[in-house]
Design a protein around this motif. Structure first.
Motif, short mmCIF file in Angstrom:
data_model
loop_
_atom_site.label_atom_id
_atom_site.label_comp_id
_atom_site.label_asym_id
_atom_site.label_seq_id
_atom_site.Cartn_x
_atom_site.Cartn_y
_atom_site.Cartn_z
N LEU A 135 34.29 9.84 -17.82
CA LEU A 135 33.94 10.86 -16.95
C LEU A 135 34.63 10.62 -15.52
O LEU A 135 35.36 11.67 -14.94
CB LEU A 135 32.75 11.18 -16.44
CG LEU A 135 31.97 12.38 -15.93
CD1 LEU A 135 32.31 13.51 -16.64
CD2 LEU A 135 30.46 12.50 -15.65
N ALA A 136 34.65 9.49 -15.00
CA ALA A 136 35.09 9.22 -13.46
C ALA A 136 36.59 9.14 -13.83
O ALA A 136 37.37 9.64 -12.98
CB ALA A 136 34.69 7.93 -12.95
N GLY A 137 37.02 8.76 -14.71
CA GLY A 137 38.65 8.53 -15.00
C GLY A 137 39.26 10.05 -15.47
O GLY A 137 40.38 10.37 -14.70
N SER A 138 38.58 11.06 -16.19
CA SER A 138 38.91 12.10 -16.40
C SER A 138 38.98 12.96 -15.15
O SER A 138 39.79 13.66 -14.88
CB SER A 138 38.15 12.92 -17.37
OG SER A 138 38.02 12.28 -18.61
N LEU A 139 37.91 12.88 -14.17
CA LEU A 139 38.03 13.51 -12.93
C LEU A 139 39.06 13.22 -12.18
O LEU A 139 39.81 14.01 -11.31
CB LEU A 139 36.80 13.25 -12.32
CG LEU A 139 35.53 14.18 -13.01
CD1 LEU A 139 34.23 13.58 -12.43
CD2 LEU A 139 35.56 15.52 -12.70
N THR A 140 39.18 11.91 -12.17
CA THR A 140 40.49 11.46 -11.31
C THR A 140 41.82 11.97 -11.84
O THR A 140 42.47 12.51 -10.97
CB THR A 140 40.55 9.92 -11.31
OG1 THR A 140 39.17 9.26 -11.11
CG2 THR A 140 41.56 9.38 -10.25
N LEU A 141 41.90 11.91 -13.03
CA LEU A 141 43.34 12.32 -13.74
C LEU A 141 43.29 13.92 -13.50
O LEU A 141 44.50 14.43 -13.29
CB LEU A 141 43.49 11.99 -15.02
CG LEU A 141 43.66 10.68 -15.46
CD1 LEU A 141 43.64 10.40 -16.79
CD2 LEU A 141 45.07 10.15 -14.91
N ALA A 142 42.19 14.51 -13.32
CA ALA A 142 42.13 15.96 -13.49
C ALA A 142 42.48 16.64 -11.81
O ALA A 142 43.55 17.26 -11.83
CB ALA A 142 40.83 16.66 -13.68
N ILE A 143 42.23 15.75 -10.84
CA ILE A 143 42.54 16.12 -9.48
C ILE A 143 44.04 15.91 -9.27
O ILE A 143 44.76 16.51 -8.83
CB ILE A 143 41.77 15.45 -8.32
CG1 ILE A 143 40.44 15.79 -8.66
CG2 ILE A 143 42.34 15.61 -7.35
CD1 ILE A 143 39.38 14.93 -7.61
N MET A 144 44.56 14.62 -10.04
CA MET A 144 45.93 14.41 -10.15
C MET A 144 46.72 15.41 -10.66
O MET A 144 47.86 15.54 -10.24
CB MET A 144 46.19 13.01 -10.52
CG MET A 144 47.57 12.42 -10.40
SD MET A 144 47.79 11.17 -11.49
CE MET A 144 48.17 11.95 -12.67
N SER A 145 46.37 15.99 -11.69
CA SER A 145 47.01 17.19 -12.50
C SER A 145 46.95 18.35 -11.96
O SER A 145 47.81 19.25 -12.29
CB SER A 145 46.42 17.25 -13.83
OG SER A 145 46.37 15.86 -14.61
N LEU A 146 46.03 18.59 -11.01
CA LEU A 146 46.11 20.08 -10.45
C LEU A 146 47.17 20.72 -9.89
O LEU A 146 47.41 21.92 -10.20
CB LEU A 146 44.87 20.08 -9.19
CG LEU A 146 43.76 20.39 -9.63
CD1 LEU A 146 42.72 20.10 -8.32
CD2 LEU A 146 43.45 21.66 -10.45
#
Lengths: 282, 289, 251
Positions: A135-146
């Motif tokens: 969950l933490a990793g996905s959220l981090t990558l998600a913000i990076m992908s925004l």
């Protein structure tokens, strides 16, 4: 040949030479990894867990981990990115708030990946107590992908003719009905292309997942989104730098699989783009 | 009525998403700032910024960021020296010289380069480029600044090439036709007319390339030798800001001075890249006008 | 005949940024008439039309003062979606959505929450019939609307407008891209709609206004120069500028 033309020939030769200096190493590098790696890639390498301190066995948990992270990243970043882009294109007036969003997108796209890693670690892992988890990793990558998703969606929305919006509004449709029925359907190809591209980048990233999700050696599949997971990129980093005496063919094969995964995603986005371009109706 | 409520709800979500983007940036900054301030409470900011020794586990620990900053600057300058001429020349070649079919192949290759994950390039650096440079230049180690610079140059090339090429291609045709009309050769036109006209875009591409290089982590973590001392040449091991965070975060205890020092390093990095991207964006906006 | 006013403007000023393209316009439109609006380019005709259903506001730089009274009330009290449903518009170039013929016509009813399939089919059929397109397309409603000819597309646009059951139909140079035969078909259709709809026709083609409209208004540089029965306006205009325009001295 005049002097000017001689100069032109020489100049163009130099430009061509520089271009070759750029592209030939790319070809050589790719060939090198493929050549050294493909031999060790077989069914059991792809479907088995690593064994014996990662010196033997396969990379199955890392492949699965990376795929889960890609999906998790998409779940968070796609809706948020698309909605933010819709705001910028369809709703935003030229005011301070809008300029601030645009500036933020520019800024997010420039934040180094390791800073995303720090942020994810500080916010999601520690402050929100999600722990080192998918969950933490996905959220981090998600913000990076925004930023990539927002930029791609923006372009896709802007390419829909203004007349479509006018028709819909003139028939008494509300703004959202107009967007949903007359704008979004025609921008989906662009949105998908951008999303796949940004996800392929996320799949290859290592720095943001170093402290947020990556497990050094976890030869099983994760049980829940609160579990750690192995990931291809981190696995390659680990076996290339942290573990002595790894058989080269295993690291090359891992690099090969990672590149292949990223390429397949890129190829997918290129094919999507081409197919929809052909079908374009207006 | 339900239509009105739905409209209101959707509009709210959309505005919230826009707001969230701003919030993320602010959150990133605030988090970095808050943790950094925890360090500066016990370790003076001046010593952090001007200290020449990074010894986080000695007693007492020293968190001087100068060696790391210099490491980043050395590697970046090295990479830029390599990739700017190569990148701009390639962009010129692709935009104005290469025939259509060949152009397409070249652009695809550049796209492939852009998509190679940095960890794979780092891996290449370890298994091939490092050892190659070591034997070729008789270095004491192949894990040094030069290896990092070379790989980072290739990582920044796609950015520089694609944005410069866009800038060159979008120079109005009339400029070109006017120059041809005066009897200039293609090269004279490209060099004297098109290149100056595209300069904003090219500068933006270089700034973005620099931003990418400074922020890149995995390559430098893997190939530059991880030595946090002030470097004198690119041929010796060094360590960048990014690699320090990546390399040491796993070993710190959260809440320790060392932990805070790494966030402070992140803050410096955030500010540097923010400024660079801001400049790049200003130049990009200029090209649009 | 007593003329019932369905929509009127009172001291209407329409501006984009600081550029006012319509100045203190006072005009009455009668129920079930065809009002022709003629005038050279930039005379404010289209802006007048688009003010009536507030489409001008899609341009963020637009501002407006004065009143527009529709059925006795200021249009400001109606939400855009209701107003635009009652006052439909047909644009200059035929603008169809890249979906099927059926879905083009059904789009309006669908956004107004008509969900029943049979009801939708009924609406599509009557609308296409009113627009005189039904016979030509009834066997191929699933065909992409983009494949129709220009004239057919314009009648499809009209059917699409009719499908939301408006009271007033605005035409913004509806025949500017069409051949004479298609133009004639559209004009026929307008004549037959006269019984049930109020129609306002903005056109560059003075002959068309003379053929179709009952009354006609002449706009010049943002001013309403003259409005009168079409016959009177074309045979015996009060203002010299009107005479100059309809006799082709400028415009």
């Amino acid at each position: 040949m005049s002097a000017a033309q001689k100069r032109q020939t020489a100049a163009f030769f130099i430009l061509g030479f520089a271009t070759m200096l750029v592209v030939i190493p790319i070809i050589l590098t790719m060939a090198y990894v493929v050549f050294k790696g493909i031999g060790a890639v077989n069914w059991s390498f792809l479907t088995e867990a690593p064994r014996n301190g990662m010196k033997e066995g396969g990379i199955f948990p890392a492949i699965v981990g990376t795929i889960i992270l890609i999906i998790g990243t998409m779940i968070f970043s796609l809706p948020l990115g698309v909605l933010a882009a819709i705001y910028l294109v369809e709703y935003a007036k030229d005011n301070f708030f809008t300029r601030l969003i645009k500036l933020s997108v520019v800024n997010l796209s420039g934040v180094p990946s390791i800073v995303y890693g720090l942020f994810g670690f500080g916010l999601f892992v520690l402050f929100l107590r999600l722990g080192t988890s998918i969950l933490a990793g996905s959220l981090t990558l998600a913000i990076m992908s925004l930023p990539v998703i927002i930029t791609a969606t923006k372009e896709a929305l802007e390419s829909v003719p203004a007349s479509f919006r006018e028709i819909s509004l003139s028939l008494g449709a509300t703004k959202w009905q107009t967007i949903r029925n007359c704008v979004l359907p025609y921008s989906i190809p662009g949105i998908l292309t951008g999303t796949v591209l940004s996800l392929s980048r996320a799949a290859g990233e290592t720095a943001p997942i170093l402290f947020t999700v990556a497990a050094f050696y976890l030869p099983r599949l994760p049980h829940s989104v609160f579990d750690q997971a192995m990931a291809l990129s981190y696995h390659l980093y680990a076996i290339a730098t942290q573990v002595p005496n790894i058989p080269p063919k295993i690291s090359f094969a891992t690099a090969f699989v990672l590149i292949a995964l990223v390429f397949l995603m890129n190829l997918g986005s290129i094919i999507l783009r081409a197919r929809f371009r052909k079908k374009k109706l207006w | 009525m339900s239509r009105k409520i739905r409209e209101f709800g959707v509009e709210g979500c959309i505005k919230l998403s826009g707001l969230l983007v701003i919030i993320f940036v602010i959150l990133i900054f605030l988090l970095l700032l808050k943790e950094s301030l925890s360090l500066f409470g016990v370790y003076p900011f001046k010593d952090f910024l001007t200290g020449t020794k990074w010894l986080p586990v000695s007693d007492p620990p020293k968190f001087g960021i100068v060696p790391l900053l210099l490491g980043s600057i050395y590697v970046t300058v090295g990479a830029i020296v390599i990739c700017v001429p190569l990148g701009v020349a390639s962009a010129m070649f692709i935009a104005e010289v290469a025939p259509a079919g060949f152009k397409h192949i070249l652009k695809s290759l550049i796209e492939i380069l852009a998509s190679i994950p940095s960890v794979v390039l780092g891996f290449i650096g370890i298994v091939w480029l490092g050892p190659f440079l070591k034997t070729t230049f008789h270095l004491s180690t192949g894990m040094c600044g030069l290896t990092g610079s070379l790989l980072l140059a290739y990582m920044a090339l796609p950015t520089i090439i694609s944005i410069s090429e866009d800038a060159i291609v979008s120079v109005p045709k009339s400029y070109k036709e006017a120059a041809f009309g005066l009897g200039a050769t293609r090269w004279q036109t490209l060099w004297r007319i098109i290149l100056p006209a595209a300069s904003s875009g090219i500068i933006a591409s270089i700034m973005l390339g620099i931003g990418r290089v400074i922020g890149e982590t995995m390559v430098v973590l893997m190939v530059t030798g991880n030595s946090p001392i002030i470097p004198h040449t690119l041929l010796q091991p060094l360590r960048t800001l990014t690699a320090t965070i990546a390399g040491e975060m796993g070993e710190t205890v959260s809440g320790s001075d060392h932990y805070y020092a790494l966030f402070a390093t992140g803050l410096i990095l955030f500010i540097i890249t923010f400024l660079i991207n801001l400049i790049a964006d200003i130049y990009l906006q200029r090209t649009k006008k | 005949m007593v003329n019932e006013v369905i929509i009127q403007t009172i001291d209407l000023n329409c501006c984009f940024e600081k550029n006012c393209v319509l100045k203190s316009l006072n005009i009455d439109v009668y129920k079930n008439e065809i009002l022709g609006v003629i005038g050279p380019a930039n005379s404010g005709k289209s802006t007048f039309l688009r003010a009536l259903n507030r489409l001008n506001y899609l341009d963020p730089s637009y501002s407006q003062t004065g009143e527009i009274i529709f059925e006795g009330k200021d249009i400001g009290i109606l939400p855009d979606s209701i107003l635009r449903r009652k006052i439909g518009i047909v644009f200059a170039m035929p603008q169809v959505l890249p979906v099927s013929i059926f879905n083009n016509v059904a789009y309006g009813p669908k956004v107004h929450d008509v969900k029943d399939k049979n009801r939708l089919e009924e609406i599509v059929e009557t609308s296409l019939q009113k627009a005189h397109l039904w016979e030509e397309v009834k066997d191929r409603l699933d065909m992409p609307a983009m494949k129709l000819s220009g004239g057919q597309q314009q009648r499809l646009c009209l059917a699409r407008t009719l499908a939301v059951e408006p009271d007033i139909i605005l035409y913004d140079e509806p025949c500017s891209g069409l051949d004479p035969i298609s133009t004639a078909k559209v004009e026929d259709t307008m004549q037959q709609l006269k019984e049930n709809y109020t129609q306002i026709l903005v056109t560059n083609n003075t002959k068309q206004a003379a053929r179709v409209s009952g009354r006609c208004a002449f706009f010049l540089m943002g001013d309403l120069v003259e409005i009168d029965d079409t016959d009177t306006l074309f045979t015996n205009p009060r203002d010299g500028r009107t005479n100059d325009y309809i006799t082709g001295r400028f415009g």
